[in-house]
Design an enzyme around this catalytic site. Sequence first.
Site, short mmCIF file in Angstrom:
data_model
loop_
_atom_site.label_atom_id
_atom_site.label_comp_id
_atom_site.label_asym_id
_atom_site.label_seq_id
_atom_site.Cartn_x
_atom_site.Cartn_y
_atom_site.Cartn_z
N ARG A 213 0.82 -1.21 0.00
CA ARG A 213 0.00 0.00 0.00
C ARG A 213 0.85 1.26 0.00
O ARG A 213 0.36 2.36 -0.08
CB ARG A 213 -0.95 -0.01 1.21
CG ARG A 213 -2.27 -0.66 0.85
CD ARG A 213 -3.26 -0.60 1.99
NE ARG A 213 -3.47 -1.94 2.50
CZ ARG A 213 -3.56 -2.26 3.78
NH1 ARG A 213 -3.44 -1.34 4.70
NH2 ARG A 213 -3.75 -3.50 4.14
N CYS B 137 7.39 -7.26 5.26
CA CYS B 137 7.48 -8.21 6.38
C CYS B 137 6.87 -9.55 6.00
O CYS B 137 7.48 -10.60 6.20
CB CYS B 137 6.79 -7.66 7.63
SG CYS B 137 7.74 -6.33 8.40
N HIS C 174 5.99 -9.07 14.91
CA HIS C 174 5.87 -7.63 14.71
C HIS C 174 6.00 -6.91 16.06
O HIS C 174 5.49 -7.39 17.09
CB HIS C 174 4.51 -7.28 14.07
CG HIS C 174 4.58 -7.17 12.58
ND1 HIS C 174 3.85 -7.97 11.73
CD2 HIS C 174 5.31 -6.33 11.78
CE1 HIS C 174 4.13 -7.64 10.47
NE2 HIS C 174 5.00 -6.65 10.47
N1 PCA Z 1 7.73 -3.39 8.90
C1 PCA Z 1 7.17 -3.47 7.57
C2 PCA Z 1 8.35 -3.71 6.67
C3 PCA Z 1 9.55 -3.36 7.48
C4 PCA Z 1 9.08 -3.32 8.86
O1 PCA Z 1 9.79 -3.21 9.87
C5 PCA Z 1 6.03 -4.48 7.43
O2 PCA Z 1 5.30 -4.70 8.41
O3 PCA Z 1 5.85 -5.05 6.36
#
Ligand code: PCA
Length: 216
Positions: A94, A147, A173
Amino acid sequence: MTGERGTVLVTGFDPFDGYSVNPALLVATALHRRQVARCHIVGAELPTVFATALQRLDQLLARYRPVLVICLGLAAGRATLRLERVAINRDDARRPDNSGAQPTGQAVIDGAPSAYLSTLPLEAMQRAMTAAGVPTDTSQSAGSFVCNHVFFGLMHRLATNPELQGARGGFVHLPLLLGQGRPCMPLTQMVHGIRTGIRVALNIPHQTQAADDAHI
Ligand code: PCA
């Protein structure tokens, strides 16, 4: 230095989307060269770039042959560490990545399965991390940005590369860092949570994990 029981690879992405730091990289850096459950941790950086993140991961996997891989990324807007359950075979950005690329509606890997499940013992990790004072949830979607791309690529490699047989992996995350916005968490708490999760993952054998996940 090598741990008696092998190497744990912990990756974190470089800053993206206008943030000056990425807590994922700070946690990976803080854990670099630490020992957990007689394993040696290697913390390493991945680029927030669709085209090169998995190439870098491949170099790290070939060099360290880890027994456990935990990839970390930032997901602003949540107050907890989120243990990701599912990686999907889909890139749907996005916003542009750090190279300006914004793939939509593409497979991460053509011909690969639609999804992979984390092979980490999520429930046991969540319980231990929460008990250690670090708010932790499981999450059913890692999104469809870089990610998820790395998470899917990792799980495909662990499932198909004989050299990585027996290694487990997954994705976590992290919230924003204290001072970076809200909701947030101090770095020391994130590091403590991930370290606790690593210890649990190393101490629970695969068959226990299957039973652990069976009731989901
Ligand atoms: N978060 C992003 C990509 C890099 C990061 O630390 C994600 O959630 O895709």
